[in-house]
Each structure stands twice: as C-alpha cells, then as structure tokens.
Design a protein around this motif. Structure first.
Motif, PDB file in Angstrom:
ATOM      1  N   ILE A 252       0.860  -1.182   0.000  1.00  0.00           N
ATOM      2  CA  ILE A 252       0.000   0.000   0.000  1.00  0.00           C
ATOM      3  C   ILE A 252       0.894   1.229   0.000  1.00  0.00           C
ATOM      4  N   ILE A 253       0.420   2.289  -0.638  1.00  0.00           N
ATOM      5  CA  ILE A 253       1.078   3.587  -0.568  1.00  0.00           C
ATOM      6  C   ILE A 253       0.050   4.587  -0.074  1.00  0.00           C
ATOM      7  N   CYS A 254       0.419   5.266   1.001  1.00  0.00           N
ATOM      8  CA  CYS A 254      -0.455   6.274   1.613  1.00  0.00           C
ATOM      9  C   CYS A 254       0.402   7.508   1.851  1.00  0.00           C
ATOM     10  N   GLY A 255       0.100   8.600   1.138  1.00  0.00           N
ATOM     11  CA  GLY A 255       1.001   9.748   1.197  1.00  0.00           C
ATOM     12  C   GLY A 255       2.345   9.338   0.635  1.00  0.00           C
ATOM     13  N   LEU A 256       3.381   9.360   1.490  1.00  0.00           N
ATOM     14  CA  LEU A 256       4.714   8.894   1.088  1.00  0.00           C
ATOM     15  C   LEU A 256       5.106   7.623   1.827  1.00  0.00           C
ATOM     16  N   GLN A 257       4.144   7.008   2.519  1.00  0.00           N
ATOM     17  CA  GLN A 257       4.404   5.751   3.208  1.00  0.00           C
ATOM     18  C   GLN A 257       4.177   4.590   2.238  1.00  0.00           C
ATOM     19  N   ASN A 258       5.144   3.702   2.176  1.00  0.00           N
ATOM     20  CA  ASN A 258       5.088   2.534   1.296  1.00  0.00           C
ATOM     21  C   ASN A 258       5.255   1.296   2.178  1.00  0.00           C
ATOM     22  N   ILE A 259       4.205   0.510   2.312  1.00  0.00           N
ATOM     23  CA  ILE A 259       4.177  -0.565   3.303  1.00  0.00           C
ATOM     24  C   ILE A 259       3.728  -1.868   2.651  1.00  0.00           C
ATOM     25  N   SER A 260       4.486  -2.936   2.893  1.00  0.00           N
ATOM     26  CA  SER A 260       4.071  -4.258   2.429  1.00  0.00           C
ATOM     27  C   SER A 260       2.919  -4.766   3.289  1.00  0.00           C
ATOM     28  N   CYS A 261       2.085  -5.606   2.698  1.00  0.00           N
ATOM     29  CA  CYS A 261       0.926  -6.119   3.435  1.00  0.00           C
ATOM     30  C   CYS A 261       0.553  -7.496   2.915  1.00  0.00           C
ATOM     31  N   VAL A 262      -0.237  -8.194   3.736  1.00  0.00           N
ATOM     32  CA  VAL A 262      -0.750  -9.518   3.378  1.00  0.00           C
ATOM     33  C   VAL A 262      -2.268  -9.484   3.507  1.00  0.00           C
ATOM     34  N   VAL A 263      -2.952 -10.053   2.528  1.00  0.00           N
ATOM     35  CA  VAL A 263      -4.415 -10.070   2.542  1.00  0.00           C
ATOM     36  C   VAL A 263      -4.887 -11.078   3.579  1.00  0.00           C
ATOM     37  N   ASN A 281      -5.847   9.108   0.529  1.00  0.00           N
ATOM     38  CA  ASN A 281      -6.048   7.962  -0.340  1.00  0.00           C
ATOM     39  C   ASN A 281      -5.025   6.875  -0.026  1.00  0.00           C
ATOM     40  N   ILE A 282      -5.451   5.631  -0.116  1.00  0.00           N
ATOM     41  CA  ILE A 282      -4.542   4.492   0.011  1.00  0.00           C
ATOM     42  C   ILE A 282      -4.568   3.726  -1.308  1.00  0.00           C
ATOM     43  N   TRP A 283      -3.386   3.574  -1.905  1.00  0.00           N
ATOM     44  CA  TRP A 283      -3.232   2.863  -3.165  1.00  0.00           C
ATOM     45  C   TRP A 283      -2.851   1.417  -2.872  1.00  0.00           C
ATOM     46  N   LEU A 284      -3.518   0.475  -3.519  1.00  0.00           N
ATOM     47  CA  LEU A 284      -3.163  -0.933  -3.408  1.00  0.00           C
ATOM     48  C   LEU A 284      -2.381  -1.305  -4.660  1.00  0.00           C
ATOM     49  N   ILE A 285      -1.157  -1.815  -4.459  1.00  0.00           N
ATOM     50  CA  ILE A 285      -0.190  -1.972  -5.544  1.00  0.00           C
ATOM     51  C   ILE A 285       0.292  -3.419  -5.637  1.00  0.00           C
ATOM     52  N   ILE A 291      -0.487  -5.113 -14.578  1.00  0.00           N
ATOM     53  CA  ILE A 291      -1.401  -4.093 -14.051  1.00  0.00           C
ATOM     54  C   ILE A 291      -0.974  -3.832 -12.617  1.00  0.00           C
ATOM     55  N   ARG A 292      -0.205  -2.763 -12.413  1.00  0.00           N
ATOM     56  CA  ARG A 292       0.424  -2.554 -11.105  1.00  0.00           C
ATOM     57  C   ARG A 292      -0.483  -1.859 -10.103  1.00  0.00           C
ATOM     58  N   ILE A 293      -1.353  -0.974 -10.564  1.00  0.00           N
ATOM     59  CA  ILE A 293      -2.264  -0.270  -9.664  1.00  0.00           C
ATOM     60  C   ILE A 293      -3.566  -1.058  -9.606  1.00  0.00           C
ATOM     61  N   LEU A 294      -3.851  -1.667  -8.449  1.00  0.00           N
ATOM     62  CA  LEU A 294      -5.062  -2.473  -8.313  1.00  0.00           C
ATOM     63  C   LEU A 294      -6.273  -1.609  -7.973  1.00  0.00           C
ATOM     64  N   GLY A 295      -6.071  -0.555  -7.216  1.00  0.00           N
ATOM     65  CA  GLY A 295      -7.194   0.298  -6.837  1.00  0.00           C
ATOM     66  C   GLY A 295      -6.760   1.343  -5.843  1.00  0.00           C
ATOM     67  N   ILE A 296      -7.709   2.188  -5.470  1.00  0.00           N
ATOM     68  CA  ILE A 296      -7.427   3.285  -4.545  1.00  0.00           C
ATOM     69  C   ILE A 296      -8.642   3.461  -3.652  1.00  0.00           C
ATOM     70  N   GLY A 297      -8.408   3.711  -2.375  1.00  0.00           N
ATOM     71  CA  GLY A 297      -9.558   3.808  -1.465  1.00  0.00           C
ATOM     72  C   GLY A 297      -9.206   4.475  -0.143  1.00  0.00           C
ATOM     73  N   LYS A 298     -10.113   4.317   0.795  1.00  0.00           N
ATOM     74  CA  LYS A 298      -9.949   4.873   2.143  1.00  0.00           C
ATOM     75  C   LYS A 298     -10.184   3.760   3.154  1.00  0.00           C
ATOM     76  N   ILE A 299      -9.721   3.986   4.374  1.00  0.00           N
ATOM     77  CA  ILE A 299      -9.936   3.014   5.447  1.00  0.00           C
ATOM     78  C   ILE A 299     -11.382   3.093   5.900  1.00  0.00           C
ATOM     79  N   LYS A 300     -12.006   1.924   6.012  1.00  0.00           N
ATOM     80  CA  LYS A 300     -13.379   1.848   6.545  1.00  0.00           C
ATOM     81  C   LYS A 300     -13.362   2.170   8.018  1.00  0.00           C
ATOM     82  N   ASP A 301     -14.299   2.986   8.461  1.00  0.00           N
ATOM     83  CA  ASP A 301     -14.414   3.312   9.883  1.00  0.00           C
ATOM     84  C   ASP A 301     -14.894   2.096  10.675  1.00  0.00           C
TER      85      ASP A 301
END
Length: 301
Positions: A252-263, A281-285, A291-301
């Motif tokens: 994920i990329i959020c602002g300038l933070q680039n963080i690995s994640c596991v589903v 915005n949070i980018w899922l990469i 196709i490198r950009i999977l989508g873009i979204g926000k954190i669910k409350d």
C-alpha cells in the motif's frame, strides 16, 4: 508556492527549473520575485510505480507532456484519474492524434485540464499565476527525505501540507508517536521563523535521530491515527484482471508511506509496519504485475 507534478514525455526538466534534491523522485525549483514553483519528476518511473504515486500525492497541480499515446502514458493517466486529479494542464506535441487524445481523456477527471503550447516560458507564466487554497487548521508535514548534518543534527525535507510550522514548535512524529522540537526552518536555503502550507521546507529537529525516521513519516500537531491492520473501501482499477486472495502479498502507498501487506480477507490487510493515517487515499499496488495499480480507497471506519 506551487508544487507541480510533471508527467509524460517532457524533454528537459532544466527548462523549467534548477535541479534540487534527487532520489527516486527529483525536485526542480523556479523562483520569480516572491513566487516559487517546485516541480517533482518521478525519476525512477516507469521502472518502479511508487515514484509516480508519490508525485501525485505531493503535488498541487499536474503538468502532463504528450507527444504520442503509449502504454506507459496510459498508466499515468489512469493513476491521475483514479486519484481524481482535476487541476492541471496538458502540453501537446505537434504530431499528436488529437481526436484519439480527446477520446482517451473524455469522461476522466482530467477532461477540463487546460491545453498549453510546448513553450516553457508560457508554461512558467501560467504556473506562476495559479493560486491554491490552503488548509491552515492544523500542521501536517510528510517527510520525503531526511539525513544527519554535522553540527546541526537531524534534518528533514518535506512540503508543509497543512497549517503553519514555527521555530520552537513541538510536534509529534507519526506513526512512532515521538515528540520533537523544531530548531530551525529553511526555505530554499534561507532561514525563516515560520513556514506555511504550500512551502517546501528543511527542518532541523531536536529529540530524534535520523536513523529513527523513514520516508512518509508525518510531523503534526494533530493526534493522528495509526494502524497495523486496515480494511479498505476501495475503487478498483477497471482494467485489473484478477481478484486479490487471502494470503497474497501486496503493497500500500499512503502519502509517502510505502508498506508491504498480506491479505487476510477480501480487502482486509495486515501491514508489516504501522501506518499513520489522516484520511488520505490508500493505493493498493502489485509491483510485479503488468497491471500494477489495483485500486485506490480509504480506510473503513
């Protein structure tokens, strides 16, 4: 001060400004009187997708140079559209198929971009007269570079995204929740007592070592949320060809933070380090996919 993201098939960034800090993104600066334009070039793109997204996340305005329509340019335009970028200009080459170009941008967030001639003087004059409304409600400074300076200590570089920062301000560094004090402020190598939203600054900090920082950490006087697991409300890339599955690894990329994640579940992600979040915005990469950009979204409350 205006921060401009530069994309596409530009010929020579030195026509726009003087080269400054350079890594996977490169800054160029142009000053006329009391007006300053900072250009950001995603230098390591297209080899890496992150510099493109960092540039979009940092900019106030997009400048897109197009001589011909290519797959690489298509990915750029897709990213700008997913981010709903509406402020910008296209600079079009003489031999571009404008009918095809108009079909490509029709229906996107860029449909009302200005069209400029390939004339660097005209481009600079246009940009010098753009005014951006700034949010001064609280201080927020994402860190894009950081280092240790002999006799000064820890120095960070970043754009004041919101608010005002002053010498001797106490701020917190997120997501590590460390309190620091601003010892000094520089804007383009000149010392100032304060800087406001839109300014690109160098801040000398007391209370933290450069080794403790990371790109994307945020300086703020607002209490920011931090997360180690997130669930996203996501707008999927319409061109993606597969669904994400439990156990798969992404970024994920959020602002300038680039963080690995596991589903963990459909769009529930376990992060490998904490995320500082301020409703960006949070980018899922998927950096290894076509196709490198999977989508873009926000954190669910």
């Amino acid at each position: 001060m205006l921060t401009v993201g530069v994309f596409g098939q530009f010929k020579d960034m030195r026509e726009l400004g003087k080269k400054g800090t350079s890594s996977d993104i490169t800054f160029y600066n142009y000053k006329q009187g009391d007006k300053i334009i900072t250009y950001i070039e995603p230098t390591r793109y297209p080899d890496k997708i992150a510099p493109l997204i960092y540039t979009i996340n940092m900019m106030d305005y997009a400048l897109v140079f197009i001589e011909e329509l290519t797959g690489e340019l298509g990915e750029m335009l897709l990213a700008l559209d997913l981010a709903k970028v509406e402020r910008g200009s296209f600079v079009l080459g003489d031999y571009l198929d404008e009918e095809l170009f108009n079909r490509v941008v029709k229906g996107t967030s860029m449909k009302n971009f200005d069209i400029l001639n390939w004339d660097y003087i005209e481009i600079r004059e246009k940009l010098l007269n753009i005014n951006i409304e700034r949010d001064l409600s609280y201080t927020k400074i994402p860190i894009d570079h950081y280092f240790k300076v002999k006799s000064v200590g820890t120095v960070i570089l970043g754009k004041v995204e919101k608010g005002i920062v002053r010498v001797h301000d106490n701020l917190k560094v997120y997501p590590i929740n460390r309190e620091v004090m601003v010892k000094s402020i520089q804007i383009h190598d000149n010392n100032y007592n304060e800087a406001k939203a839109g300014d690109r600054v160098g801040l000398a900090l007391k209370g933290i070592d450069a080794e403790e920082l990371s790109r994307g950490y945020i300086l703020s006087n607002k209490e920011l949320k931090t997360y180690e697991t997130i669930e996203l409300d996501i707008n999927w890339n319409p061109f993606k060809k597969k669904d994400i599955k439990e156990g798969e690894s992404y970024q994920i990329i959020c602002g300038l933070q680039n963080i690995s994640c596991v589903v963990e579940e459909k769009v529930k992600l376990k992060l490998n380090k904490p995320l500082a979040y301020d409703d960006e915005n949070i980018w899922l990469i998927d950096g290894s996919s076509k196709i490198r950009i999977l989508g873009i979204g926000k954190i669910k409350d």
